[in-house]
Enzyme design. Structure first.
Site, PDB file in Angstrom:
ATOM      1  N   HIS A  30       0.816  -1.229   0.000  1.00 20.46           N
ATOM      2  CA  HIS A  30       0.000   0.000   0.000  1.00 20.46           C
ATOM      3  C   HIS A  30       0.844   1.272   0.000  1.00 20.46           C
ATOM      4  CE1 HIS A  30      -3.751  -2.004   0.549  1.00 20.46           C
ATOM      5  NE2 HIS A  30      -3.474  -2.472   1.744  1.00 20.46           N
ATOM      6  N   CYS A  72       4.070  -1.134  -3.857  1.00 23.65           N
ATOM      7  CA  CYS A  72       3.860  -1.489  -5.266  1.00 23.65           C
ATOM      8  C   CYS A  72       4.378  -0.349  -6.154  1.00 23.65           C
ATOM      9  CB  CYS A  72       2.381  -1.718  -5.514  1.00 23.65           C
ATOM     10  SG  CYS A  72       2.009  -1.997  -7.242  1.00 23.65           S
ATOM     11  N   HIS A 119      -7.719   4.843   4.521  1.00 29.77           N
ATOM     12  CA  HIS A 119      -7.116   3.676   3.861  1.00 29.77           C
ATOM     13  C   HIS A 119      -5.593   3.834   3.886  1.00 29.77           C
ATOM     14  CE1 HIS A 119      -5.850   0.970   0.627  1.00 29.77           C
ATOM     15  NE2 HIS A 119      -6.961   0.291   0.909  1.00 29.77           N
ATOM     16  N   GLU A 128      -3.302   3.222   1.799  1.00 27.78           N
ATOM     17  CA  GLU A 128      -2.702   3.832   0.600  1.00 27.78           C
ATOM     18  C   GLU A 128      -2.910   5.353   0.590  1.00 27.78           C
ATOM     19  OE1 GLU A 128      -3.722   2.116  -3.263  1.00 27.78           O
ATOM     20  OE2 GLU A 128      -3.173   4.029  -4.182  1.00 27.78           O
ATOM     21  N   THR A 183      -5.231   3.818  -6.120  1.00 34.28           N
ATOM     22  CA  THR A 183      -5.148   2.867  -7.243  1.00 34.28           C
ATOM     23  C   THR A 183      -6.306   1.869  -7.277  1.00 34.28           C
ATOM     24  OG1 THR A 183      -3.824   1.363  -5.910  1.00 34.28           O
ATOM     25  CG2 THR A 183      -2.620   2.939  -7.291  1.00 34.28           C
ATOM     26  N   CYS A 215      -5.077   1.317 -10.930  1.00 34.93           N
ATOM     27  CA  CYS A 215      -4.084   0.435 -11.570  1.00 34.93           C
ATOM     28  C   CYS A 215      -4.758  -0.567 -12.502  1.00 34.93           C
ATOM     29  CB  CYS A 215      -3.244  -0.264 -10.519  1.00 34.93           C
ATOM     30  SG  CYS A 215      -4.106  -1.620  -9.729  1.00 34.93           S
TER      31      CYS A 215
END
Ligand code: SF4
Length: 255
Positions: free
Chosen positions: A79, A101, A129, A131, A170, A200
């Site tokens: 994340h 990532c 979240h 991320e 993403t 993504c």
């Protein structure tokens, strides 16, 4: 009684995305290199079997860095993490491996580039979240403001409406994000964004697979160990395609 024939379609792609697969391999390699225990900040994958197998090999899953000792390696999950996390690990002279990532890192770089150009960033994402926390934490407080919905855009307060850029989480819904982007462009015509939003390919392809199955399958079944964001977005895509939601999840977590 003769049952009617049943045709099963398997969605493609399915299963782990490349970013999670990479993070799992990083944990395995760290265990081989440094031995147990290796600490992992945030669950590396929402799959009980994989997490249990890594735990058996010596991975210890924690939520925050202060749960890790200074003398053992720590892995940051796919994340991504706010800049303060590796900075703290360095201060404590810990060995750390960043398994963020590359597609999330790309968003971090985008945000930093816009910031250097003097723009304030609007992040489309989900509050709380990991991320979103990681991406917002790439820049000083106030430089990234969060919107989750079209309604948020209407009340958004920014420093200068002519100096704005947006990035996205993403793992969002492609359709909902398009609506938020459209609202941002209407309210702030000068806002700059990526050529294609940052959702993504793994997220996009899975949502497209659910849409493609809508013309073939009477009943779509989505299996996930826990209802994480990607799963919820797939359920929403299915509901939009006209399917009825009968079970929230196999493990009883509400969607
Ligand atoms: S950005 Fe996409 S590919 Fe990378 S970890 Fe997240 S879902 Fe997976």
């Amino acid at each position: 009684m003769q049952k009617p024939p049943l045709t099963l379609y398997l969605a493609a792609p399915r299963g782990f995305c490349a970013g999670v697969d990479r993070a799992i391999k990083i944990v395995e390699m760290a265990l081989e290199k440094w031995g147990a225990p290796v600490f992992v900040r945030h669950e590396i994958v929402h799959n009980k079997f994989v997490v249990d197998a890594l735990r058996d090999k010596g991975a210890v899953f924690v939520e925050e860095l202060d749960e890790c000792p200074n003398d053992r390696p720590v892995i940051f999950s796919a994340h991504g993490v706010p800049k303060s996390v590796p900075a703290t690990a360095e201060q404590r002279q810990m060995i750390y491996v960043d398994a963020t990532c590359p597609l999330v890192s790309k968003v971090h770089i985008e945000a930093a580039r816009h910031h250097e150009a003097g723009l304030q960033i609007v992040m489309i994402g989900h509050a709380g979240h990991p991320e979103t926390i990681g991406t917002m934490g790439q820049l000083p407080a106030g430089e990234v403001v969060l919107v989750e919905t079209v309604a948020d855009v209407a009340t958004l307060v920014v420093r200068d409406p002519n100096k704005l850029a947006f990035v996205t989480q993403t793992t969002l819904s492609i359709d909902d994000t398009a609506d938020v982007v459209s609202a941002l462009k209407t309210r702030f015509p000068a806002i700059i964004g990526p050529h294609k939003e940052d959702i993504c390919y793994a997220t996009t392809n899975r949502q497209e697979a659910v849409k493609a199955m809508a013309s073939k399958a009477d009943v779509p079944c989505l299996w996930w160990v826990r209802p994480i964001l990607q799963f919820k977005r797939l359920v929403e895509v299915g509901v939009k395609m006209g399917y009825a939601l009968t079970h929230s999840s196999c493990s009883g977590h509400p969607i």
